[in-house]
Design a protein around this motif. Structure first.
Motif, PDB file in Angstrom:
ATOM      1  N   PHE A  33      45.769  43.535  19.045  1.00 36.08           N
ATOM      2  CA  PHE A  33      44.915  42.355  19.035  1.00 36.08           C
ATOM      3  C   PHE A  33      44.151  42.359  20.351  1.00 36.08           C
ATOM      4  N   VAL A  34      42.823  42.409  20.289  1.00 36.01           N
ATOM      5  CA  VAL A  34      42.002  42.591  21.494  1.00 36.01           C
ATOM      6  C   VAL A  34      41.513  41.237  22.010  1.00 36.01           C
ATOM      7  N   VAL A  35      41.883  40.946  23.264  1.00 35.01           N
ATOM      8  CA  VAL A  35      41.466  39.704  23.924  1.00 35.01           C
ATOM      9  C   VAL A  35      40.569  40.055  25.106  1.00 35.01           C
ATOM     10  N   VAL A  36      39.371  39.487  25.138  1.00 34.70           N
ATOM     11  CA  VAL A  36      38.482  39.669  26.285  1.00 34.70           C
ATOM     12  C   VAL A  36      38.554  38.422  27.159  1.00 34.70           C
ATOM     13  N   LEU A  37      38.900  38.632  28.434  1.00 35.00           N
ATOM     14  CA  LEU A  37      38.990  37.547  29.404  1.00 35.00           C
ATOM     15  C   LEU A  37      37.780  37.614  30.323  1.00 35.00           C
ATOM     16  N   ASP A  38      37.065  36.514  30.375  1.00 37.20           N
ATOM     17  CA  ASP A  38      35.823  36.448  31.142  1.00 37.20           C
ATOM     18  C   ASP A  38      35.985  35.466  32.308  1.00 37.20           C
ATOM     19  N   ALA A  39      36.052  35.990  33.522  1.00 35.74           N
ATOM     20  CA  ALA A  39      36.090  35.129  34.708  1.00 35.74           C
ATOM     21  C   ALA A  39      34.666  34.693  35.022  1.00 35.74           C
ATOM     22  N   ASP A  61      40.914  34.801  39.788  1.00 35.31           N
ATOM     23  CA  ASP A  61      42.367  34.860  40.000  1.00 35.31           C
ATOM     24  C   ASP A  61      43.117  34.413  38.746  1.00 35.31           C
ATOM     25  N   ILE A  62      42.637  33.351  38.112  1.00 32.45           N
ATOM     26  CA  ILE A  62      43.306  32.843  36.906  1.00 32.45           C
ATOM     27  C   ILE A  62      43.192  33.851  35.767  1.00 32.45           C
ATOM     28  N   ALA A  63      41.989  34.405  35.550  1.00 31.69           N
ATOM     29  CA  ALA A  63      41.794  35.375  34.466  1.00 31.69           C
ATOM     30  C   ALA A  63      42.696  36.597  34.641  1.00 31.69           C
ATOM     31  N   LEU A  64      42.806  37.080  35.861  1.00 31.18           N
ATOM     32  CA  LEU A  64      43.662  38.252  36.118  1.00 31.18           C
ATOM     33  C   LEU A  64      45.128  37.931  35.861  1.00 31.18           C
ATOM     34  N   LYS A  65      45.549  36.715  36.194  1.00 29.83           N
ATOM     35  CA  LYS A  65      46.944  36.326  35.966  1.00 29.83           C
ATOM     36  C   LYS A  65      47.219  36.163  34.467  1.00 29.83           C
ATOM     37  N   VAL A  66      46.256  35.631  33.735  1.00 28.60           N
ATOM     38  CA  VAL A  66      46.405  35.533  32.280  1.00 28.60           C
ATOM     39  C   VAL A  66      46.574  36.931  31.691  1.00 28.60           C
ATOM     40  N   GLY A  67      45.692  37.837  32.097  1.00 29.76           N
ATOM     41  CA  GLY A  67      45.736  39.194  31.580  1.00 29.76           C
ATOM     42  C   GLY A  67      47.028  39.917  31.901  1.00 29.76           C
ATOM     43  N   LYS A  68      47.530  39.710  33.105  1.00 27.78           N
ATOM     44  CA  LYS A  68      48.771  40.374  33.527  1.00 27.78           C
ATOM     45  C   LYS A  68      49.926  40.008  32.614  1.00 27.78           C
ATOM     46  N   GLU A  69      49.993  38.727  32.211  1.00 26.79           N
ATOM     47  CA  GLU A  69      51.070  38.290  31.324  1.00 26.79           C
ATOM     48  C   GLU A  69      50.848  38.769  29.894  1.00 26.79           C
ATOM     49  N   LEU A  70      49.607  38.698  29.416  1.00 24.35           N
ATOM     50  CA  LEU A  70      49.328  39.141  28.047  1.00 24.35           C
ATOM     51  C   LEU A  70      49.602  40.628  27.877  1.00 24.35           C
ATOM     52  N   GLU A  71      49.345  41.404  28.921  1.00 22.99           N
ATOM     53  CA  GLU A  71      49.525  42.854  28.855  1.00 22.99           C
ATOM     54  C   GLU A  71      50.994  43.255  28.690  1.00 22.99           C
ATOM     55  N   LYS A  72      51.903  42.316  28.913  1.00 19.40           N
ATOM     56  CA  LYS A  72      53.325  42.607  28.703  1.00 19.40           C
ATOM     57  C   LYS A  72      53.658  42.701  27.222  1.00 19.40           C
ATOM     58  N   ASN A  73      52.763  42.192  26.386  1.00 16.25           N
ATOM     59  CA  ASN A  73      52.925  42.273  24.940  1.00 16.25           C
ATOM     60  C   ASN A  73      52.207  43.525  24.444  1.00 16.25           C
ATOM     61  N   TYR A  80      38.701  42.936  30.526  1.00 13.12           N
ATOM     62  CA  TYR A  80      38.125  41.976  31.466  1.00 13.12           C
ATOM     63  C   TYR A  80      36.621  42.218  31.594  1.00 13.12           C
ATOM     64  N   THR A  81      35.849  41.131  31.655  1.00  9.63           N
ATOM     65  CA  THR A  81      34.423  41.315  31.904  1.00  9.63           C
ATOM     66  C   THR A  81      34.181  41.649  33.374  1.00  9.63           C
ATOM     67  N   ARG A  82      35.067  41.174  34.231  1.00 11.11           N
ATOM     68  CA  ARG A  82      35.031  41.594  35.648  1.00 11.11           C
ATOM     69  C   ARG A  82      36.423  41.453  36.242  1.00 11.11           C
ATOM     70  N   LYS A  83      36.754  42.391  37.156  1.00 10.22           N
ATOM     71  CA  LYS A  83      38.035  42.338  37.850  1.00 10.22           C
ATOM     72  C   LYS A  83      37.845  42.201  39.357  1.00 10.22           C
ATOM     73  N   THR A  84      36.585  42.128  39.781  1.00  6.94           N
ATOM     74  CA  THR A  84      36.271  41.981  41.195  1.00  6.94           C
ATOM     75  C   THR A  84      35.150  40.945  41.346  1.00  6.94           C
ATOM     76  N   ASP A  85      34.755  40.689  42.575  1.00  5.25           N
ATOM     77  CA  ASP A  85      33.717  39.690  42.856  1.00  5.25           C
ATOM     78  C   ASP A  85      32.334  40.306  42.682  1.00  5.25           C
ATOM     79  N   VAL A  86      31.933  40.467  41.416  1.00  4.86           N
ATOM     80  CA  VAL A  86      30.625  41.052  41.106  1.00  4.86           C
ATOM     81  C   VAL A  86      29.881  40.123  40.148  1.00  4.86           C
ATOM     82  N   PHE A  87      28.563  40.251  40.135  1.00  4.67           N
ATOM     83  CA  PHE A  87      27.728  39.438  39.240  1.00  4.67           C
ATOM     84  C   PHE A  87      27.530  40.178  37.918  1.00  4.67           C
ATOM     85  N   ILE A  88      27.874  39.516  36.811  1.00  9.92           N
ATOM     86  CA  ILE A  88      27.692  40.088  35.476  1.00  9.92           C
ATOM     87  C   ILE A  88      26.814  39.127  34.675  1.00  9.92           C
TER      88      ILE A  88
END
Length: 372
Positions: A33-39, A61-73, A80-88
């Motif tokens: 099941f594919v989840v895209v997290l957009d910070a 920070d919140i998006a990365l923490k959500v992803g970290k827990e979901l990835e355990k499943n 992720y649409t971004r994992k660093t401080d960049v403009f998308i």
């Protein structure tokens, strides 16, 4: 003799083990099941900034923490649409989700207002129903002014012109009921578990949601302008708590639509299994399961000719929408059969919902209750 006997047993064990191993390798992989997290925001776009709190950092920070827990499943794949401080750019965020053929898109943001407003709210794409919702959408959409050639990317859309928002909901209409379901699960976690102020599930015209082709929500996790809430969101504890609520909401949604059971729908079922299923039961005391077929703002007669020949469809008004359900039973196996019938009739995206009394609960919560 004993030596030969032990050698025979050893070779037999190795042969069987090798056979099972090769069989396991040939098993078809389970579809994740594919989840895209957009910070929200990032880079040159800081988003809301009040009292030294920056939306772009907190959302990431919140998006990365959500992803970290979901990835355990192992059944969930996180993108992720971004994992660093960049403009998308907004349309690029949607492109990431569409190209991944994602099952869900969740955009994380922080609110701000020159008042003492505070609390959480989660949006789905729909025509704004209040001036406040329109103002939130205008503010979030104004980020396109930072993009090169934004007029090319978004046509004649003008974030400051209310007329630009008329009709933009049509692209997401197919996924509206699923988006509302996801938003409701997330809000319930915020308010039930964390006791945050509930500003509700709302509808507004967000460009980042308009461009996606799957159930999508934009969640405003709180107001940075309200200093006590901003301090909480900026703290590690606050970020962990909010992330856990989003994660639980997503997993409740996945459980509620039974994605894993849907994966076997195309596998031929032996006739004896079908016959046995008709007599099997799994009754949950105090629970009513139903199959949600559709949702809309118009009340439709629940006659079979309006629902592809299905008899026994019921209608219930929930908020501003009418929900249409097929079947009503405390038997989970029986409702799975009803879901199969609905899918065969043409409702490919129907899903099971659960009620305890008049209150809608997650299917996961219902299944955790004691069976008779």
């Amino acid at each position: 003799m004993k030596t030969y006997k032990y050698l025979f047993i050893a070779f037999t064990f190795l042969f069987l083990a090798g056979g099972f191993s090769s069989m396991a390798k040939n098993e078809p992989p389970t579809k994740q099941f594919v989840v895209v997290l957009d910070a929200g925001h990032g880079g040159k776009d800081s988003g809301n900034s009040w009292h030294g709190f920056y939306e772009k950092h907190i959302a990431l920070d919140i998006a990365l923490k959500v992803g970290k827990e979901l990835e355990k499943n192992k059944n969930i794949k996180v993108i992720y649409t971004r994992k660093t401080d960049v403009f998308i750019p907004l349309h690029k965020r949607a492109d990431i989700a569409n190209e991944a053929e994602a099952d869900l898109f969740v955009s994380v943001h922080c609110n701000g207002h020159d008042s003492n407003a505070h609390g959480t709210e989660t949006f789905v794409l729909c025509l704004h129903r209040s001036k406040d919702n329109l103002e939130v959408a205008m503010k979030e959409n104004s980020v396109i002014y930072l993009e090169d050639d934004y007029k090319v990317s978004y046509g004649n859309f003008d974030p400051k012109d209310p007329s630009s928002y008329i009709g933009m909901t049509l692209m997401q209409e197919e996924y509206l009921d699923q988006s509302i379901l996801l938003a409701d699960f997330i809000q319930k976690e915020y308010t039930g578990t964390l006791k945050r102020v509930d500003r509700g599930v709302k509808q507004a015209g967000f460009l980042v949601l308009r461009e996606t082709f799957m159930p999508s929500v934009l969640t405003e996790v709180g107001f940075l302008s309200y200093k006590p809430e901003g301090s909480y969101l900026n703290s590690n504890k606050g970020k962990l708590n909010i992330a856990a609520s989003i994660q639980e909401g997503i997993e409740d949604y996945i459980n509620s639509i039974n994605m894993h059971s849907l994966e076997v729908d195309n596998i031929p079922i032996p006739q004896e299994t079908v016959e046995n299923a008709s007599t099997a039961s799994e009754v949950y005391d105090g629970i009513k399961f139903k199959v949600q077929l559709a949702a809309g703002s118009t009340a439709i007669e629940t006659k079979s000719y309006n629902f592809k020949g299905l008899e026994g469809v019921s209608r219930n008004k929930e908020g501003n929408l009418y929900k249409y359900y097929y079947g009503s039973t405390s038997d989970y196996i029986a409702i799975q059969n009803k879901q199969r019938e609905a899918k065969q009739a043409g409702y490919k995206n129907c899903y099971i919902v659960a009620f305890k009394g008049d209150k809608k609960i997650s299917v996961n919560e219902a299944l955790k209750s004691k069976t008779k």
